[in-house]
Design a protein around this motif. Structure first.
Motif, PDB file in Angstrom:
ATOM      1  N   LYS A 151       0.838  -1.207   0.000  1.00 32.60           N
ATOM      2  CA  LYS A 151       0.000   0.000   0.000  1.00 32.60           C
ATOM      3  C   LYS A 151       0.868   1.250   0.000  1.00 32.60           C
ATOM      4  N   ALA A 155       1.055   3.937  -3.160  1.00 32.87           N
ATOM      5  CA  ALA A 155       0.547   5.270  -2.835  1.00 32.87           C
ATOM      6  C   ALA A 155       1.614   6.345  -3.021  1.00 32.87           C
ATOM      7  N   ASN A 161       1.574   5.025  -8.777  1.00 28.15           N
ATOM      8  CA  ASN A 161       0.317   5.641  -8.351  1.00 28.15           C
ATOM      9  C   ASN A 161      -0.462   6.201  -9.536  1.00 28.15           C
ATOM     10  N   ASN A 162       0.263   6.600 -10.561  1.00 28.73           N
ATOM     11  CA  ASN A 162      -0.380   7.120 -11.769  1.00 28.73           C
ATOM     12  C   ASN A 162      -1.051   6.014 -12.589  1.00 28.73           C
ATOM     13  N   GLU A 165      -4.484   1.640  -8.779  1.00 26.96           N
ATOM     14  CA  GLU A 165      -5.072   1.851  -7.463  1.00 26.96           C
ATOM     15  C   GLU A 165      -5.194   0.488  -6.783  1.00 26.96           C
ATOM     16  N   LYS A 167      -7.054  -1.475  -4.586  1.00 22.86           N
ATOM     17  CA  LYS A 167      -8.414  -1.306  -4.081  1.00 22.86           C
ATOM     18  C   LYS A 167      -8.672  -2.123  -2.823  1.00 22.86           C
ATOM     19  N   PHE A 184      -5.666  -4.795  -7.966  1.00 20.31           N
ATOM     20  CA  PHE A 184      -5.054  -3.621  -8.579  1.00 20.31           C
ATOM     21  C   PHE A 184      -5.917  -3.140  -9.742  1.00 20.31           C
ATOM     22  N   LYS A 187      -5.765   2.803 -13.518  1.00 20.84           N
ATOM     23  CA  LYS A 187      -6.282   4.165 -13.568  1.00 20.84           C
ATOM     24  C   LYS A 187      -6.312   4.709 -14.990  1.00 20.84           C
TER      25      LYS A 187
END
Length: 253
Positions: A151, A155, A161-162, A165, A167, A184, A187
């Motif tokens: 995590k 993050a 991070n781009n 996510e 979840k 995962f 994004k």
């Protein structure tokens, strides 16, 4: 020790905490009305500082005794409105090693597992009676720390991070195999060829190896890592984990 710690926290912080010892795990339930800032629904800085003072008091008491404890688990509970719990789990030998400066401050905070959960039964629970308390096993702690580090990486690392996510996560332990699941979510889908080749589990398996190597842990057969979104699964034996070269991005505070 529980009575001494409860008195110390009451005198220093002004909070009534509730302590339970289950096996070799000491649980501290901290009922709070200022953990969450109501206007923003974010963490209240003053509340977090208060919770940090409770943990510091617990550290002082634990380090001053010869109690045979393995884990400290602190539950900071919003009992006012949101029913949010901030759980921190620490391996007490890590605390002792940190005092001796055996590893960096950043590494200590990575070894200090944190998790956030929502539980409406916390609202109004001033004593922690709605919660369950267990003796945390080392296998469980290893799973929790792999998830905690994953995590943190996804993050804090800008590239990851781009793209992803993280979840949901979960773990089980069976027949010496630590099974961890990660969801995962992508994004973006307008990916470059380089980004197309990035697989979250390639990072998670290095994190698993790092944790196993850090603790020189030998009491498992291996790990099974699954990305439930892509349905990819990676299985690694203990020998493979111990030999794996770890080259993770620098994401520590």
């Amino acid at each position: 020790m529980p009575q001494q710690l409860a008195r110390m926290v009451k005198n220093e912080v002004g909070i009534d905490i509730h302590i339970r010892i289950t096996g070799k795990t000491m649980w501290i339930y901290v009922p709070m009305t200022d953990l969450i800032e109501e206007k923003t629904a974010g963490w209240d800085k003053a509340g977090l500082e208060k919770l940090n003072k409770v943990m510091n008091a617990a550290h002082r008491v634990i380090l001053s005794t010869d109690a045979k404890l393995d884990f400290l688990a602190v539950v900071g509970a919003d009992i006012k409105k949101f029913g949010v719990a901030l759980l921190t789990v620490e391996y007490i030998p890590d605390l002792e090693q940190a005092v001796l400066e055996k590893f960096s401050r950043g590494e200590y905070f990575m070894r200090s597992v944190r998790d956030v959960r929502f539980d409406p039964t916390l609202i109004g629970d001033t004593t922690g009676e709605t919660q369950s308390y267990r003796d945390i096993t080392f296998d469980e702690f290893i799973c929790m720390q792999i998830i905690h580090r994953a995590k943190s990486l996804f993050a804090k690392d800008k590239k990851l991070n781009n793209l992803f996510e993280l979840k949901t996560t979960s773990y089980t332990q069976k027949f010496g195999i630590l099974k961890l699941e990660f969801e995962f979510l992508r994004k973006r889908y307008d990916l470059s060829p380089e980004e197309e080749n990035i697989k979250p589990l390639d990072y998670v398996k290095q994190i698993a190896a790092e944790v196993i190597q850090n603790y020189n842990y030998k009491d498992i057969q291996g790990v099974e890592l699954t990305d439930t979104f892509s349905e990819e699964t990676v299985k690694l034996s203990l020998d493979e984990l111990k030999k794996m070269k770890v080259e993770l991005p620098e994401y520590r505070d």
